[in-house]
Design a protein around this motif. Structure first.
Motif, mmCIF file in Angstrom:
data_model
loop_
_atom_site.group_PDB
_atom_site.id
_atom_site.type_symbol
_atom_site.label_atom_id
_atom_site.label_comp_id
_atom_site.label_asym_id
_atom_site.label_seq_id
_atom_site.Cartn_x
_atom_site.Cartn_y
_atom_site.Cartn_z
ATOM 1 N N ASP A 30 0.824 -1.202 0.000
ATOM 2 C CA ASP A 30 0.000 0.000 0.000
ATOM 3 C C ASP A 30 0.864 1.260 0.000
ATOM 4 O OD1 ASP A 30 -2.797 1.082 0.188
ATOM 5 O OD2 ASP A 30 -1.910 2.038 1.955
ATOM 6 N N TRP A 33 2.340 1.681 -3.429
ATOM 7 C CA TRP A 33 1.292 2.043 -4.369
ATOM 8 C C TRP A 33 0.949 3.522 -4.250
ATOM 9 C CZ3 TRP A 33 -1.198 -2.800 -6.078
ATOM 10 C CH2 TRP A 33 -1.927 -2.622 -7.243
ATOM 11 N N ARG A 34 0.820 3.991 -3.023
ATOM 12 C CA ARG A 34 0.395 5.379 -2.800
ATOM 13 C C ARG A 34 1.536 6.390 -2.903
ATOM 14 N NH1 ARG A 34 -4.781 5.352 -1.053
ATOM 15 N NH2 ARG A 34 -5.550 3.360 -0.272
ATOM 16 N N ARG A 35 2.710 6.013 -2.408
ATOM 17 C CA ARG A 35 3.805 6.987 -2.325
ATOM 18 C C ARG A 35 4.873 6.785 -3.383
ATOM 19 N NH1 ARG A 35 5.692 7.713 3.735
ATOM 20 N NH2 ARG A 35 6.792 9.348 2.637
ATOM 21 N N THR A 74 9.381 6.249 -0.712
ATOM 22 C CA THR A 74 9.148 5.431 0.473
ATOM 23 C C THR A 74 10.493 4.965 1.010
ATOM 24 O OG1 THR A 74 7.046 4.658 -0.451
ATOM 25 C CG2 THR A 74 7.959 3.386 1.367
ATOM 26 N N THR A 126 -9.228 -0.742 -10.730
ATOM 27 C CA THR A 126 -10.230 -0.057 -9.914
ATOM 28 C C THR A 126 -10.592 -0.859 -8.667
ATOM 29 O OG1 THR A 126 -12.036 -1.012 -11.237
ATOM 30 C CG2 THR A 126 -11.239 1.188 -11.875
ATOM 31 N N HIS A 172 -6.600 -1.916 -3.336
ATOM 32 C CA HIS A 172 -5.377 -1.116 -3.358
ATOM 33 C C HIS A 172 -5.685 0.306 -3.809
ATOM 34 C CE1 HIS A 172 -5.524 -1.637 -7.676
ATOM 35 N NE2 HIS A 172 -5.509 -2.941 -7.528
ATOM 36 N N ALA A 173 -4.670 1.130 -3.752
ATOM 37 C CA ALA A 173 -4.818 2.516 -4.215
ATOM 38 C C ALA A 173 -5.166 2.527 -5.701
ATOM 39 C CB ALA A 173 -3.515 3.277 -3.967
ATOM 40 N N PRO A 174 -5.768 3.609 -6.191
ATOM 41 C CA PRO A 174 -6.170 3.657 -7.597
ATOM 42 C C PRO A 174 -4.984 3.559 -8.553
ATOM 43 C CG PRO A 174 -7.149 5.466 -6.353
ATOM 44 C CD PRO A 174 -6.146 4.805 -5.465
ATOM 45 N N ASN A 191 2.310 3.775 -11.318
ATOM 46 C CA ASN A 191 2.471 4.704 -10.206
ATOM 47 C C ASN A 191 3.935 4.842 -9.791
ATOM 48 O OD1 ASN A 191 -0.305 4.713 -10.312
ATOM 49 N ND2 ASN A 191 -0.626 4.025 -8.223
ATOM 50 N N HIS A 245 -5.902 6.613 -11.828
ATOM 51 C CA HIS A 245 -5.073 7.278 -10.818
ATOM 52 C C HIS A 245 -5.481 8.734 -10.649
ATOM 53 C CE1 HIS A 245 -1.349 8.977 -9.023
ATOM 54 N NE2 HIS A 245 -1.390 7.844 -8.360
#
Length: 194
Positions: free
Chosen positions: A18, A21-23, A28, A95, A99-101, A107, A172
């Motif tokens: 996660d 995925w997001r950062r 990270t 989608t 998980h994050a978009p 990403n 995203h």
């Protein structure tokens, strides 16, 4: 004798995934990961080896899910059905509320520098999918299946793979599943009937 592991490895992998995925990979740090998991840096290195190793482990699982979608699509009866299965299948994956978009690879691919080893690896993956699609489209055209006579198989494969990445960018950026499904349906509606 070493101390037993005091954290759930699967939960740690989910937290780590996660964050990546997001950062993104580059944004990270080991400190971010150990804090989120609730372990020390030595425990992290003992369990995963390195930040790169855990990231590649997560990417491997993600790519396996993508490859299932590609393989399922390639079993469809004709080129248009291949494209539809691939695009709708990837849309469902990207989608997913799990998980994050967007796409884990996209990403992480956009912010990295040109000479980053991940960039070449992922370009090879996209090329492999393009080549598989182009070969399938070429066979369909040669066999008289539903592939437009005036469409080039290699160009069509590149367009479909580009649409996959475009879906990831749109998702995203906040596009809903419904909007993505409409976009795919619009593209498939332009596919000429034989």
């Amino acid at each position: 004798m070493g101390r037993p592991r005091t954290f759930d490895i699967d939960k740690a992998l989910n937290v780590t995934a996660d964050m990546f995925w997001r950062r993104g990979y580059d944004n990270t740090s080991i400190g971010d990961l150990t804090k989120a998991i609730g372990i020390s840096a030595p425990s992290f290195y003992f369990a995963f080896g390195s930040k790169e190793a855990v990231f590649l482990r997560i990417v491997e699982v993600y790519l396996a899910r993508q490859n299932e979608i590609v393989e399922r699509a390639l079993r469809e009866p004709d080129a248009r059905a291949v494209a539809a299965s691939l695009l709708f299948g990837i849309s469902d994956l990207l989608t997913s509320p799990d998980h994050a978009p967007g796409c884990l690879i996209l990403n992480n691919a956009l912010p990295i520098c040109d000479d980053h080893p991940f960039r070449a690896r992922w370009a090879e993956g996209r090329s492999a999918i393009r080549n598989e699609l182009a070969e399938r489209f070429r066979k369909d055209r040669e066999s008289g299946l539903a592939f437009p006579e005036d469409w080039d198989p290699a160009d069509t494969a590149r367009l479909v793979v580009s649409l996959v990445w475009g879906l990831a960018v749109e998702i995203h950026s906040g596009a809903s599943s419904h909007e993505i499904q409409r976009m795919i349906s619009h593209f498939l509606g332009m596919w000429p009937e034989d």
